[in-house]
Every structure is written in C-alpha cells, then in structure tokens.
Design an enzyme around this catalytic site. Structure first.
Site, PDB file in Angstrom:
ATOM      1  CE  LYS A  69      -3.782  -2.466   2.166  1.00 16.51           C
ATOM      2  NZ  LYS A  69      -4.316  -2.988   3.413  1.00 16.51           N
ATOM      3  CD  GLN A 113      -3.462  -4.683   6.717  1.00 17.11           C
ATOM      4  OE1 GLN A 113      -3.356  -3.741   5.948  1.00 17.11           O
ATOM      5  NE2 GLN A 113      -4.129  -5.772   6.400  1.00 17.11           N
ATOM      6  CG  ASP A 136     -10.337  -0.502   4.619  1.00 17.34           C
ATOM      7  OD1 ASP A 136      -9.893  -0.727   3.479  1.00 17.34           O
ATOM      8  OD2 ASP A 136      -9.753  -0.870   5.649  1.00 17.34           O
TER       9      ASP A 136
END
Length: 328
Positions: A69, A113, A136
């Site tokens: 990422k 995460q 997200d």
C-alpha cells in the site's frame, strides 16, 4: 462430411475462447489516472492526498500488505504516514493514535490493518475512524449510503467489491438486466458487491453455506462473483456457457512441483471454468491488484471531499482515461 464437421468443431472451439480479465493491467490504468489527478490537485490546489496506515504487531502478511500500500501510494504521488505499534499496545493507546491521525489535516484516509491482537476490540477501533477518513468504506454510514437507493453517495466504497465492479465496467461486460450470483456473504466482499451489482440493475442472488443446490443457482448466472474462501469450490459444471466469472478468492494449494511447496488458487476451479466462461479473472493477477488501486481511488476522493474540491475540476486528468478493454 468430415471437412464440415471439423470446421464446425473449430468454430465451436473459437467461440469458447474466453476473455481473460487482466487485473494487473486494469489496476495499472487506474493508478495512472489517479497519478494524473494527483498532479493536478498538487499544482492547482496545493493538496496531496494523504493515506495513513496503522500496523499493530509483526504479522508477516499484514506487514506485506502495508508495504504494498505504501509503495502504491508513493507511485501516485500521495503523502504517506505510517504508524507501526507493538502488539502489546493497549486499546486506549491505539485509539489515541487514530484520534491524532483523524485530527491531522494532511491525512485524508486512515487504514487500520486487520487483524488486531485479541485484547483489542476491532469494532471499537474501526468505528473511531471518522466517516470522512474511512478509506476502507466500511463505516456504517458509508455502507448505509451504498445500499440506499436515491440517497447520498458513500464517501468511500469497500475496495475489493469496487475493484470487481471496475473490472466488469472496463471490460464492457453488461450488468443491467443480467442475473448475478454472489457466492459468499461476508461484510468485506459478498454483501457490498451484491449491493453494487443491484445498484447497477443486475438481479442478484446471494448464496452461502446454507444455500441448497448451489449448482442450480450458479447455472442461471450471467455473472458469478466467488468470494467464499474455499479453494476451487466452484467447479466448471456449475458455470453457464458464456458467463462472466469474477474470482475473489486467494487460497494456497499444496503443489510439490513449486519451490515453496504450494501455489495460489481462487475459489473457482480455473482449469475447468475457463472452458465454459465468456470472461474470467485469473488467480493471481485478477481481482487482487484492483483492491489497492481502489484504495488509492478512495483516498483521492476523500481528499477532494475534505478540501471541498469539485471533482470536475480534475476533468483534464479524467479525459485522458485509458481506452476501455475489449468487450467479451
């Protein structure tokens, strides 16, 4: 005669040649568009989209995802912030880190995460991320807006499901009026992708572990999205001739011929399904690369929203969009 029979067989074979949906190439095109938009944002508004990642502990898989990422964010010119905490961190300390990132004007998207250590409640941490930084797309408000007809647009959308939809669109695969079957009802993929397909006027069936006669449902599907987390669960004889197959699964299967002793396979038996499908995503190289590309897209959109910038002012970047991929 024998000649015409052979010609018929060859035509049948040619008809069966499926479109292999290339997630790597599509993700690369999406990232190129985001990079152009980011360049305009920086030069015109002095804004760099900011993505913050919070990693707790030292899980190899989580660290790998975060590294990918970070690399992708750097490639498109984003401002990147990393917080790596020990797995002994308390929930209170972690919430404080999220709060600091939420208050940082240079941060437009916050990604915690998962999974988190057992002593930390994931729901508490994730719900502390403000909706305007929910990169997200999983906050209750974003999911609520996703499933409501005629309401507000979500500020961000779940990345993997959005990646599936983006592949269908860029390969000019018709969705409206089509029968779509989603195998799996997880909050991460199954439920959001079903909502997205329905919003694009597909007739959607969601199948799961309690579904009776899965095969009969699948054989009616023009579009199959497999997100069940079981290696090669969907077999070739479950696929309708010419259907589009989007395989979200990524599973390891023992393989003594490989150096590492296993190979990656999807939730669909690719070798069988490719003989029936009109279009299909491979594993790896299908849906996987799209997830990070759409995460970057969410970050860009949140940067625009949080700075009250009209997306149409980036029209120069959008007009340079790559040509659509060939239709199936």
């Amino acid at each position: 005669d024998v000649g015409s029979q052979r010609t018929a067989e060859k035509m049948q074979e040619a008809k069966r040649e499926p479109v292999i949906i290339d997630g790597k190439a599509t993700a690369k095109a999406v990232r190129a568009e985001i990079k152009r938009s980011t360049e305009i944002l920086k030069s015109k508004y002095k804004v760099a989209p900011g993505l913050a990642t919070v990693l707790v502990g030292n899980r190899t898989d989580s660290a790998t995802y975060v590294r990918f990422k970070k690399k992708a964010a750097a490639e498109v010119g984003f401002h990147s912030i990393d917080r790596h905490l020990e797995d002994t961190v308390t929930e209170k300390e972690l919430l404080q880190v999220v709060k600091e990132l939420a208050e940082d004007e240079k941060v437009h998207g916050i990604l915690v995460q998962l999974p988190l250590p057992k002593h930390i409640d994931e729901h508490t941490v994730l719900s502390s991320i403000p909706v305007n930084k929910d990169v997200d797309g999983f906050s209750a408000l974003n999911i609520g807006n996703l499933v409501m007809r005629g309401g507000q647009e979500p500020l961000a959308m779940p990345c993997t499901p959005w990646g599936c939809i983006e592949l269908l669109k860029r390969y000019n695969i018709p969705i409206s009026g089509k029968q779509a079957v989603v195998v799996g009802r997880s909050n991460i993929v199954g439920m959001p992708v079903a909502a997205m397909l329905q919003s694009l006027n597909a007739t959607v069936t969601i199948c799961h572990s309690k579904t009776k006669d899965l095969k009969s449902h699948l054989l009616s599907a023009d579009i199959v999205v497999a997100a069940v987390g079981r290696a090669e669960y969907v077999k070739g004889d479950m696929i309708k001739e010419g259907a589009t197959v989007i395989d979200v699964g990524i599973n390891s299967k023992p393989d003594s011929t490989r150096k590492r002793g296993y190979r990656l396979v999807g939730d669909v038996d690719y070798a069988e399904a490719v003989k029936k499908a009109g279009a299909i995503t491979p594993v790896p190289g299908g849906v996987g690369p799209m997830t990070i590309a759409m995460l970057l897209k969410n970050t860009l959109n949140l940067a625009l929203h949080n700075n009250k910038i009209d997306p149409s002012t980036l029209v120069a970047a959008e007009s340079e969009k790559t040509e659509p991929f060939p239709a199936s």
